[in-house]
Write an enzyme that holds these catalytic residues in place. Structure first.
Site, PDB file in Angstrom:
ATOM      1  N   LYS A 196       2.810  -0.939   4.907  1.00 20.22           N
ATOM      2  CA  LYS A 196       2.110   0.516   4.710  1.00 20.22           C
ATOM      3  C   LYS A 196       3.184   1.451   4.115  1.00 20.22           C
ATOM      4  CE  LYS A 196      -1.631   0.235   6.236  1.00 20.22           C
ATOM      5  NZ  LYS A 196      -3.462   0.260   5.322  1.00 20.22           N
ATOM      6  N   ASP A 230      -3.396  -6.596  11.107  1.00 15.31           N
ATOM      7  CA  ASP A 230      -4.349  -5.791   9.903  1.00 15.31           C
ATOM      8  C   ASP A 230      -4.648  -6.363   8.735  1.00 15.31           C
ATOM      9  OD1 ASP A 230      -4.984  -2.996   9.139  1.00 15.31           O
ATOM     10  OD2 ASP A 230      -3.635  -2.510   8.641  1.00 15.31           O
ATOM     11  N   HIS A 250      -6.772 -10.103   5.728  1.00 17.02           N
ATOM     12  CA  HIS A 250      -6.750 -10.466   3.902  1.00 17.02           C
ATOM     13  C   HIS A 250      -5.842 -11.062   3.453  1.00 17.02           C
ATOM     14  CE1 HIS A 250      -9.281  -6.646   4.129  1.00 17.02           C
ATOM     15  NE2 HIS A 250      -8.191  -6.514   4.938  1.00 17.02           N
ATOM     16  N   GLU A 281       0.602  -1.447   0.222  1.00 16.73           N
ATOM     17  CA  GLU A 281      -0.286   0.037  -0.210  1.00 16.73           C
ATOM     18  C   GLU A 281       0.969   1.407  -0.223  1.00 16.73           C
ATOM     19  OE1 GLU A 281      -4.112  -1.176   2.599  1.00 16.73           O
ATOM     20  OE2 GLU A 281      -2.006  -1.251   3.668  1.00 16.73           O
TER      21      GLU A 281
END
Length: 165
Positions: free
Chosen positions: A117, A26, A31, A7
Site C-alpha cells: 500500500k 489481504d 490475489h 498500490e
C-alpha cells in the site's frame, strides 16, 4: 517470474480491517497466489471446469512451504498515524516473497510476489524471464531460434466509479 501489484492508495479508512489482515492475507493469499495459479498452470487435458480445477489443485499441492528467510515485510511511513491503527502496530503494508514450485517445468524458477500500500506507482504486472525447459524435444539449433528471454504483461484493469477493484 515476478508478479507485482503495488498500490498507490493507502488503507483509506480501513484500519480495522487492515490491522486484522495485513498485506499478506489481504493481497498475497487472495490475489497474487491466484495469479500464480493461472500463470504456472499446466495445460489441462480438456478445457472444462473439472480439468482446470484438477491442474490447479496439482499446482498448489506442488508449491513448497514458504521459507521465512525469503520473505520481506514492511510498513509505509505514516501508517501508524492513521485513525484506528495502534501506535505500536507491526502490521505489514508491504510484502515481497519468493515462492518455489516443485514441478519439472518450474525446476529452479523462483516466483517473486510483491505488493504494498501507499507505493510510488500503481500497476499490475507479470514479468516472465524465459529459459530453456529442462526437457528438450527438439535439437539445440532449433530450440535457440526465436527464443525470447523476457516478457511482461499488465494483468487486470482498474475499475473506477464503483469503489471496487
Amino acid at each position: 517470474m515476478q508478479i507485482d501489484v503495488p498500490e498507490a492508495l493507502d488503507i483509506q479508512g480501513r484500519a480495522g480491517f487492515y490491522e486484522q489482515t495485513g498485506a499478506f492475507r489481504d493481497m498475497v493469499v487472495t490475489h497474487l497466489l491466484q495469479i500464480l495459479g493461472i500463470v504456472a498452470l499446466e495445460p489441462p487435458s480438456r478445457v472444462d471446469a473439472e480439468a482446470l480445477h484438477l491442474e490447479r489443485r496439482k499446482l498448489f499441492e506442488s508449491v513448497r512451504p514458504i521459507d521465512p528467510e525469503r520473505v520481506v515485510f514492511g510498513q509505509y511511513e505514516g501508517y501508524r498515524d492513521a485513525e484506528g491503527v495502534a501506535d505500536d502496530s507491526r502490521v505489514e503494508t508491504f510484502v515481497a516473497l519468493e515462492v518455489r514450485v516443485d514441478a519439472w517445468r518450474w525446476s529452479g524458477v523462483p516466483f517473486y510476489l510483491r505488493t504494498g500500500k501507499s507505493m510510488a506507482e500503481e500497476r499490475r504486472t507479470v514479468t516472465i524471464g524465459f529459459t530453456e525447459a529442462p526437457l528438450r524435444i527438439f535439437p539445440q539449433q532449433e530450440a535457440d531460434q526465436g527464443l525470447r528471454r523476457a516478457s511482461w504483461c499488465s494483468s487486470y484493469p482498474t475499475i473506477r466509479g464503483s469503489g471496487s477493484r
